[in-house]
Motif scaffolding. Structure first.
Motif, short mmCIF file in Angstrom:
data_model
loop_
_atom_site.label_atom_id
_atom_site.label_comp_id
_atom_site.label_asym_id
_atom_site.label_seq_id
_atom_site.Cartn_x
_atom_site.Cartn_y
_atom_site.Cartn_z
N LYS A 279 -32.43 -28.09 -14.07
CA LYS A 279 -32.03 -27.24 -12.95
C LYS A 279 -30.53 -27.30 -12.72
O LYS A 279 -29.88 -26.29 -12.42
N TYR A 280 -29.98 -28.48 -12.88
CA TYR A 280 -28.53 -28.65 -12.72
C TYR A 280 -27.79 -27.85 -13.80
O TYR A 280 -26.79 -27.18 -13.51
N LYS A 281 -28.27 -27.92 -15.03
CA LYS A 281 -27.61 -27.21 -16.12
C LYS A 281 -27.67 -25.70 -15.94
O LYS A 281 -26.74 -24.98 -16.32
N GLN B 27 -18.88 -27.64 -9.39
CA GLN B 27 -17.73 -27.27 -8.56
C GLN B 27 -17.44 -28.29 -7.48
O GLN B 27 -16.30 -28.47 -7.07
N ASP B 28 -18.48 -28.95 -6.99
CA ASP B 28 -18.32 -29.96 -5.95
C ASP B 28 -19.26 -31.12 -6.27
O ASP B 28 -20.48 -31.01 -6.09
N GLY B 29 -18.70 -32.21 -6.78
CA GLY B 29 -19.51 -33.34 -7.22
C GLY B 29 -20.37 -33.93 -6.13
O GLY B 29 -21.54 -34.27 -6.36
N LEU B 30 -19.83 -34.05 -4.91
CA LEU B 30 -20.57 -34.64 -3.81
C LEU B 30 -21.78 -33.78 -3.44
O LEU B 30 -22.88 -34.30 -3.22
N LYS B 31 -21.56 -32.45 -3.40
CA LYS B 31 -22.67 -31.55 -3.07
C LYS B 31 -23.74 -31.59 -4.16
O LYS B 31 -24.93 -31.52 -3.88
N ASP B 32 -23.28 -31.70 -5.41
CA ASP B 32 -24.25 -31.78 -6.51
C ASP B 32 -25.11 -33.03 -6.39
O ASP B 32 -26.32 -32.99 -6.60
N ILE B 33 -24.47 -34.15 -6.04
CA ILE B 33 -25.22 -35.41 -5.89
C ILE B 33 -26.23 -35.28 -4.76
O ILE B 33 -27.39 -35.70 -4.87
N GLN B 34 -25.79 -34.69 -3.65
CA GLN B 34 -26.69 -34.53 -2.50
C GLN B 34 -27.86 -33.61 -2.83
O GLN B 34 -29.02 -33.91 -2.50
N LYS B 35 -27.54 -32.50 -3.53
CA LYS B 35 -28.58 -31.52 -3.82
C LYS B 35 -29.57 -32.03 -4.85
O LYS B 35 -30.79 -32.08 -4.60
N TYR B 36 -29.06 -32.45 -6.01
CA TYR B 36 -29.96 -32.82 -7.10
C TYR B 36 -30.49 -34.25 -6.95
O TYR B 36 -31.60 -34.56 -7.41
#
Length: 677
Positions: free
Chosen positions: A430-432, A439-448
């Motif tokens: 899903k991330y790929k 674009q935003d590492g922190l948001k990616d960590i929170q989301k995924y």
């Protein structure tokens, strides 16, 4: 205490107990009756207090769950899983120990010794099954007279008066425990209801007999060189001397203790404790930590509430603890017992990676978990393995063999390992595919990270043994949405699982269920067929295999439309239980889903023939199918609403009321907008 004739009347019905007393000594009938009455009087004369009623209700619920034939299949499947994994773990542990300098005398080949042990001595396992089934509780648990309402000293005084030996004392105590100590529901009904639990104990004892022999043979293989050197014989001769024949439920501990002494251990008793601990861990009966211990104590103090919320606690916790040990990184949560190396006594629990003696096995399980994850990833990419949120109309926690999907959710701890690995892979995919990712590492960590934490929660709460707790938690968090569903789930507690299995065996179709009474009907033979069929996404009645009923393995062979949906990446969402704002009855909901499914299947068949749809990527196909599903449900809603408005007075009145409410809300909104202007 004075003898009560009412106790005697009930005691005479307890044929097993009377026979047990008679077999010990030649006593005349009146003496037998008197002794039985005096021994059991305290237990029999319990009044019908609210506490007693709660205990009976709790026993009914728990034993009702245990009558499910799938429990036997689950126990056997998990034993097979552990039989395959344990030798692999043993060899990997030896390698990890040698690489880290903590091998502690382990030898390569112990795993092979375990594999050989697993395929011999079947007669021994049958003996242990019989003993566990007859006794009704684990063979390594000591019985206290207090468990069936009699003071320990008073019981000994009676048996001394009879002249019973210590062995006969223990046997009689077990007979009385079986009669009173583990059954709140009296009579034949209580005995019949306990058969599932007895079978479970018997299977556990048979499994423990197998794993005990596997652990012993691995240890014998490890210690054979030392014995050979000490006695000046060959290693093969040393192994021969350490062999044990068929163990019996009466002498297994003494026999193994004697052999451990022959191996040269300074404290054979400590080694026996360690061996038994390893055996229990393989059948998910290890020691509990402080938190689990407190929860177990709470459940014992509140049997009915515990039965309604978490009917099974310790074993599920042990299964999950064992499963996460193989999951990369997540395995850091794996806990093991801390023991005194000299005595083998339990001193508490801690994280496995922090315990020097457990660290090699932890590293081994993590390494095997990484290898399994890589293989699982390839199966997910091939589209033949699913986790908690599969695409298409694929079933959850299933593997595709040929054209059919088979559920793997009951084969623990493999189910937990595979499920978490699949969900991790799907989260990465899903991330790929996310155009905004990176674009935003922190948001990616929170989301995924949040998505994977949800997947972990699903893997835990979607287990059958966690269903009650999961629904209770959901009801507490969102009472308006989930409270009704939580209450409806108690139909499973009302009708024993064995009865439900008979009902589902007779009826080959899944049935639509929308309330508590429907759930009860669906579990009752002869009444289940009154419910309408449950229709799938293509509008066809859902079939159910006997394998699902008796083995707990769901099997699904997709039709052409469902196969097309699987290949498209489409994500299915269940339909609402309302149309036009009106709650549908069970029959109406079934008809709505049939109509919507037929409309949707027709659309998908046409789409599959168009070049534009065939060439679209997965995200576009998913969007198109979601739009078409919404249109199909809208068309089904319009058709059914028109029919019901003309034929069903209740629906017509509810529909008119909804229109009035909607019109009132619209008028109110217009008035508010007018005031603002």
């Amino acid at each position: 205490m004075p003898f009560d004739k009412t106790c005697l009347t009930q005691a005479r019905e307890l044929v097993d107990t009377a026979t047990a007393v008679k077999n010990f000594k030649s006593l005349d009938g009146s003496t037998q009756d008197k002794i039985i009455g005096e021994l059991t009087g305290d237990a029999i004369k319990k009044d019908w207090s609210s506490k007693k009623i709660r205990e009976m209700a709790a026993e009914y619920i728990i034993n009702g769950y245990l009558t499910a034939p799938t429990n036997i299949a689950t126990n056997i499947g998990s034993a097979v899983s552990q039989t395959i994994m344990a030798p692999l773990v043993r060899e990997a542990t030896t390698l990890a120990g040698k690489l880290t300098g903590t091998a502690e005398g382990r030898r390569f080949g112990e795993g092979l010794a375990m594999m050989r042990a697993a395929i011999k001595n079947f007669g021994e396992r049958i003996d242990f099954f019989k003993a566990g089934y007859t006794r009704g509780f684990p063979l390594d648990v000591n019985v206290s007279a207090k468990s069936f309402g009699i003071d320990e000293k008073k019981f000994k005084d009676y048996t001394d008066k009879l002249g019973l030996s210590q062995a006969e004392n223990i046997l009689l105590k077990q007979e009385l425990y079986d009669t009173y100590g583990n059954r709140a529901i009296p009579g034949l009904f209580g005995k019949a209801l306990s058969q599932g639990a007895r079978a479970g104990v018997g299977i556990d004892e048979a499994n423990k007999a197998m794993f005990r022999r596997m652990e012993y043979d691995a240890l014998a293989y490890r210690m054979a060189p030392a014995l050979a050197k000490r006695e000046g014989i060959s290693e093969a001769e040393a192994l021969k001397k350490l062999e044990i024949g068929n163990l019996t439920p009466d002498d297994w501990q003494a026999t193994i203790r004697q052999k451990l002494a022959q191996m040269g251990f300074e404290s054979p008793e400590a080694e026996l404790i360690k061996l038994n601990r390893s055996t229990k861990q393989l059948v998910f009966q290890g020691e509990a930590g402080k938190l689990l211990g407190k929860l177990t104590a709470w459940r014992a103090e509140n049997p009915l509430l515990g039965a309604l919320t978490v009917p099974f606690l310790k074993t599920p916790a042990m299964i999950l603890n064992e499963g996460v040990a193989y999951v990369p990184l997540i395995g850091a949560m794996h806990r093991r017992a801390v023991v005194d190396p000299k005595t083998g006594q339990f001193m508490g629990t801690d994280f496995a990676m922090k315990i020097p003696a457990e660290r090699p096995e932890f590293v081994a399980k993590q390494a095997l978990g990484v290898a399994a994850t890589l293989y699982v990833n390839s199966l997910v990419d091939q589209g033949v393995l699913t986790g908690s949120e599969p695409t298409g109309d694929k079933p959850k926690y299933s593997v595709k063999i040929g054209d059919t999907w088979y559920g793997y959710g009951r084969i623990e701890p493999l189910a937990t390992v595979v499920g978490l690995a699949v969900d991790l892979h799907e989260t990465v995919n899903k991330y790929k595919r996310d155009p905004l990712a990176g674009q935003d590492g922190l948001k990616d960590i929170q989301k995924y990270g949040g998505l994977y934490l949800k997947a972990i929660g699903d893997n835990i709460t979607q287990k059958s043994f966690m269903e009650g707790f999961a629904k209770m938690f959901a009801a507490v968090v969102e009472p308006e949405r989930n409270a009704k569903n939580f209450l409806e789930s108690y139909a499973t507690a009302l009708v024993p699982a064995g009865v439900a299995a008979v009902a589902r065996t007779i009826d080959p179709l899944e049935r639509e269920v929308t309330g508590f009474l429907d759930k009860v009907k669906s579990r009752t033979p002869g009444i289940r067929e009154e419910l309408p069929p449950k229709y799938d996404i293509t509008g066809q009645p859902t079939q159910r295999s006997l394998g699902e009923v008796w083995l707990g393995i769901k099997a699904k062979t997709p039709n052409a439309i469902q196969t097309a949906l699987e290949e498209s990446g489409y994500v299915f969402t269940p339909s609402d239980k309302k149309i036009k704002g009106v709650e549908l009855s069970t029959d109406q909901l079934a008809e709505y889903r049939r109509l919507a499914g037929n409309y949707f299947a027709a659309v998908v068949s046409k789409l599959e023939q168009t070049p534009q749809f065939k060439q679209a990527d997965m995200s576009m196909k998913d969007l198109i199918l979601q739009q078409q599903l919404a249109k199909a449900r809208s068309a089904a809603s319009d058709q059914l609403a028109g029919t019901l408005f003309a034929t069903d007075e209740k629906f017509r009145n509810d529909y008119i009321m909804q229109m009035r409410i909607k019109k009132g809300q619209t008028d109110q909104l217009l008035r508010e907008q007018g005031r603002q202007q």
